[in-house]
Design a protein around this motif. Sequence first.
Motif, PDB file in Angstrom:
ATOM      1  N   THR A   1       0.849  -1.182   0.000  1.00 16.60           N
ATOM      2  CA  THR A   1       0.000   0.000   0.000  1.00 16.60           C
ATOM      3  C   THR A   1       0.889   1.238   0.000  1.00 16.60           C
ATOM      4  OG1 THR A   1      -0.168  -0.062   2.412  1.00 16.60           O
ATOM      5  CG2 THR A   1      -1.938  -1.130   1.152  1.00 16.60           C
ATOM      6  N   TYR A   2       0.268   2.414  -0.261  1.00 14.31           N
ATOM      7  CA  TYR A   2       1.061   3.606  -0.529  1.00 14.31           C
ATOM      8  C   TYR A   2       0.441   4.833   0.132  1.00 14.31           C
ATOM      9  CZ  TYR A   2       2.252   0.354  -4.285  1.00 14.31           C
ATOM     10  OH  TYR A   2       2.603  -0.764  -4.983  1.00 14.31           O
ATOM     11  N   ASN A   3       1.322   5.761   0.493  1.00 13.66           N
ATOM     12  CA  ASN A   3       0.910   7.084   0.950  1.00 13.66           C
ATOM     13  C   ASN A   3       1.620   8.102   0.078  1.00 13.66           C
ATOM     14  OD1 ASN A   3      -0.166   9.210   2.521  1.00 13.66           O
ATOM     15  ND2 ASN A   3       1.657   9.245   3.825  1.00 13.66           N
TER      16      ASN A   3
ATOM     17  N   SER B   1      -5.963   6.894   5.663  1.00 15.66           N
ATOM     18  CA  SER B   1      -5.224   5.630   5.567  1.00 15.66           C
ATOM     19  C   SER B   1      -4.444   5.582   4.261  1.00 15.66           C
ATOM     20  CB  SER B   1      -6.193   4.442   5.620  1.00 15.66           C
ATOM     21  OG  SER B   1      -7.064   4.460   4.491  1.00 15.66           O
ATOM     22  N   ASP B   2      -3.533   4.601   4.177  1.00 18.34           N
ATOM     23  CA  ASP B   2      -2.806   4.358   2.931  1.00 18.34           C
ATOM     24  C   ASP B   2      -3.783   3.818   1.881  1.00 18.34           C
ATOM     25  OD1 ASP B   2      -0.273   5.009   4.117  1.00 18.34           O
ATOM     26  OD2 ASP B   2      -0.333   3.047   5.109  1.00 18.34           O
ATOM     27  N   THR B   3      -3.298   3.728   0.638  1.00 15.33           N
ATOM     28  CA  THR B   3      -4.142   3.260  -0.452  1.00 15.33           C
ATOM     29  C   THR B   3      -3.439   2.165  -1.229  1.00 15.33           C
ATOM     30  OG1 THR B   3      -5.292   3.919  -2.480  1.00 15.33           O
ATOM     31  CG2 THR B   3      -3.225   5.035  -2.016  1.00 15.33           C
ATOM     32  N   SER B   4      -4.191   1.352  -1.932  1.00 15.45           N
ATOM     33  CA  SER B   4      -3.601   0.332  -2.797  1.00 15.45           C
ATOM     34  C   SER B   4      -3.410   0.847  -4.213  1.00 15.45           C
ATOM     35  CB  SER B   4      -4.494  -0.919  -2.818  1.00 15.45           C
ATOM     36  OG  SER B   4      -5.792  -0.582  -3.290  1.00 15.45           O
TER      37      SER B   4
END
Length: 943
Positions: free
Chosen positions: A601-603, A626-629
């Motif tokens: 996942t990414y920020n 939150s982070d995202t995919s």
Amino acid sequence: MAKTKQRFVRLIRGVSLVLGVVLALVLVPSTAKAATTTYTTASSDGSLSTYSNISQALSVAKQTGRPIAIDPGHGGSDPGASANGMKEADLTWKIAQACKDYLESRGVTVYLTRGQDEYVSVYDRVERAVENNCCAIVSIHINAGGGRGAEVESTNSSSYNQDLYYAGQSLSALVLSGLQSSGLTVHGAGIITRDYPSGENSSLYEDGSVADYYGITRYARKAGILGVIIEHGFIDGTSDSAKLSNSNYLTSFGRADGAAIYDQFYSSDTWWSVSGINVSTTEAYVGEAVTYSPKIMGVGENLTYNYVWAKPDWSSWGSTVKSTGSMTTSASGTFTPTEAGTYRLFIDVCSNGTSKTTRMVTITVKNGYRYRGVKVTTDMPVVGDAVTFSANLGGCTAGLTYNYVWQLDGSWAKGDWGSTVLSTGSDTSETSGSFTPAKAGTYNLYVDVVSPDGTRETRSTTVEVKDGHVYNGVTVSTASPVVGSPVTFSANLGGCTAGLTYNYVWQLDGSWAKGDWGSTVLSTGSDTSETSGSFTPAKAGTYNLYVDVVSPDGTRETRSTTVEVKDGHVYNGVTVTTASPTVGSPVTFSANVSGATAGLTYNYVWQLDGSWAKGEWGSTVLSTGSDTSDASGSFTPAKAGTYTLYVDVVSPDGTRETRSTTVEVSSAAAVYNGVKVKTTAPARGYPVTFSADVSGDTSGFTYNYVWSYEGSWVKGEWGSTVLSTGSETSDATGSFIPEKTGSYTLYVDVVGPNGKTETKSATIEVVEPTPILGDPQVTKAQLVSNLKAGLKARNATFPSDVYSAYGASTVEEFIDKLWEAAVAEGVRPEVVYAQAMVETGYLQFGGDVKIEQCNFCGLGATGSGNSGADFSSYGSDAIYIGFLAQAQHLRAYAGYAPLSSKTYDPRYGTWLFGRSYTVEGLSGTWATDTSYANSIKAVLNNL
């Protein structure tokens, strides 16, 4: 003995030290012991190596050795003191042998400074110790003069290499304790130091402190090692002489010396010292980097260094600590002097932040530069592959120019050599030159280095150039490969690669089992002409990568390399996919991740001009919690400036990796200024090129190029990009070929990223062309008649007095040369003739170009007295070559390379291609005069 050593160490620790001005200025900070212990020692070549395991360091140290020099005093023609039937030289030899035997039994390498009956000077004894890499020299002596007991003559307390004073005091205490245990008393104070008398030669060390009196201690100290003299009692004393005449006592004395030496230098695995400084040169030039490093003996624990340079009066100085605030672990330092003079280079070496040892060397710096020779940077050159070479210079190179010369097999025949001056007419400021050999053989490479005052220095070297190609190895272009990500590799070749084919092979962990290897031939059944191969590893491990290079004759060469492929992913950095971002347009960026990305996942974070103030940064987590995919993120900048873009890559276990990059966001908007026509004097049947003159950011723009004949939209009398292809194009220029003479309107529709279309236009007149290339439309006789008439009209005659030496005594011969040169390049002879008559005023010249140059079209004559190209050196071929160069230049204007085997046009280049296909287009291109083409056509019309 141990108790004596401990007492001495406590004594030394209690002494308050005054280190003087030099050490105060370069004082290094004490640092805590490193968290990870490192061990440094010298390799056999003298370079320093650092290890995390002490056994590795000790293994290297044992290979290079750390001998001790035992010096049996006197010898040969010098018997030393004599009394009671004994000679000092004989006694010192026996004690030295016993000391040597003891140390060698403990694994120590011992070097004796003299043979049994050899005389060696004091200086040479120290020199021998230094040459054999000895860590110290211990000189064995017997006293005389009516006393009793042992004493040690050691180094004084001067500031020069002061650590050796404390080392000498420590060793002296150990020696005296051992000799007492062996039956000798201590004479007087036991430890003696003696200064060199003031006012005499050698009375001072290099830093100005008082030198030691005794040669052994003084010479050794200058060499950076410890030197002491042990006096083993008095040969003429009743008590001592009885012991000195007893071989058992002599053996005991030698073993006591050996035990003290072992305790001082060898009882600890991490004993170390600095014997001096390695310096790249002691005579440097301003601007030339000087590299210096410590000569480490033994194994040092957590060594750090402070590199210091200073003028003798400290009016100018610098150091590692001064520049960075701390010492460094780098095993060498660099100093680049900016002015001439004498400099002192110091190196402070610390172990665990303490135990500082300082050494010094003096260098001289001069103005100017050093010419060391010629460097060739091309390995194993082959025919057809560029060879690059340069002058190997040190110091100040400002204002220097160069002439790069190559010569084949010692020949100066035409075609067998070349140079900068030959090619360009002058030296160059470029710091390297190159040439592409057309034949195999031995090439001499010369470089003339020319000073601003015109002084020229030349050095040379030779290289062997071979036919064919050179296979240098296998290159892997994929950094940090991981499972699931393609690995690309290729053959690293030089020279001629035409006709080569390749087989790319990969193999896992040395296995040829099915699934553990693959190749081009295995996959396709044959080799390939592709210059790189790739595979996608399914498992982690060590992969052998082979490339078979197959020559046209079937010869197969194979080279290989290995790569480690790991599980997981590799985070290579942040990629911005938005080119030239502007305010108000989205900027998209992503993590450049190779390998397995499942579960990541990414920020995505953006920040303006380094500010974390509200409104000047944002992130995925800030926006969504939150982070995202999602594999990419974006934001729309509201202001221009420098944006830092971060991407946090989060593994399934929560591990977070962050990389960043920066982008410049511009506020400049695109402005459509009009339509530019790049074709001068458009002519029927030749391409007309035009474009939109747009300033600002054109990212994402597309274009529709439209032409219309005489304002007509009838089929066949107009065309456009959309009409031809069905859509706009991203090409920055458009073109068409007009089939009729007359007026044409050219439109360009500019379509922005938002779909907005803006249109502007320009009008051109297309004329009947006068082509440059083609067959002659006149006869030689017509040219001869016109030239004679032109000369007569100017009250002139043909300059046979000049041109007879260059190949033409008559008008007819002159026209023959012109005709032959023009036809050789496919240029119409009448065009060459008409241009020459316009440029020379029917051979009257009168401008910067002189008649004897045989330059009939002003090649290279750019004004301000520049006479341009001179072909007179070709002798009887000069007129022909002059016209051939003119024809080659015209041919290049028409878009073609020369037909002749050699290019004589000094200004020829592909940059000329397509400037004009017609005579009409020569106005504003060949010459700035807008009526230039009309003048040429006027001559043509009179033929």
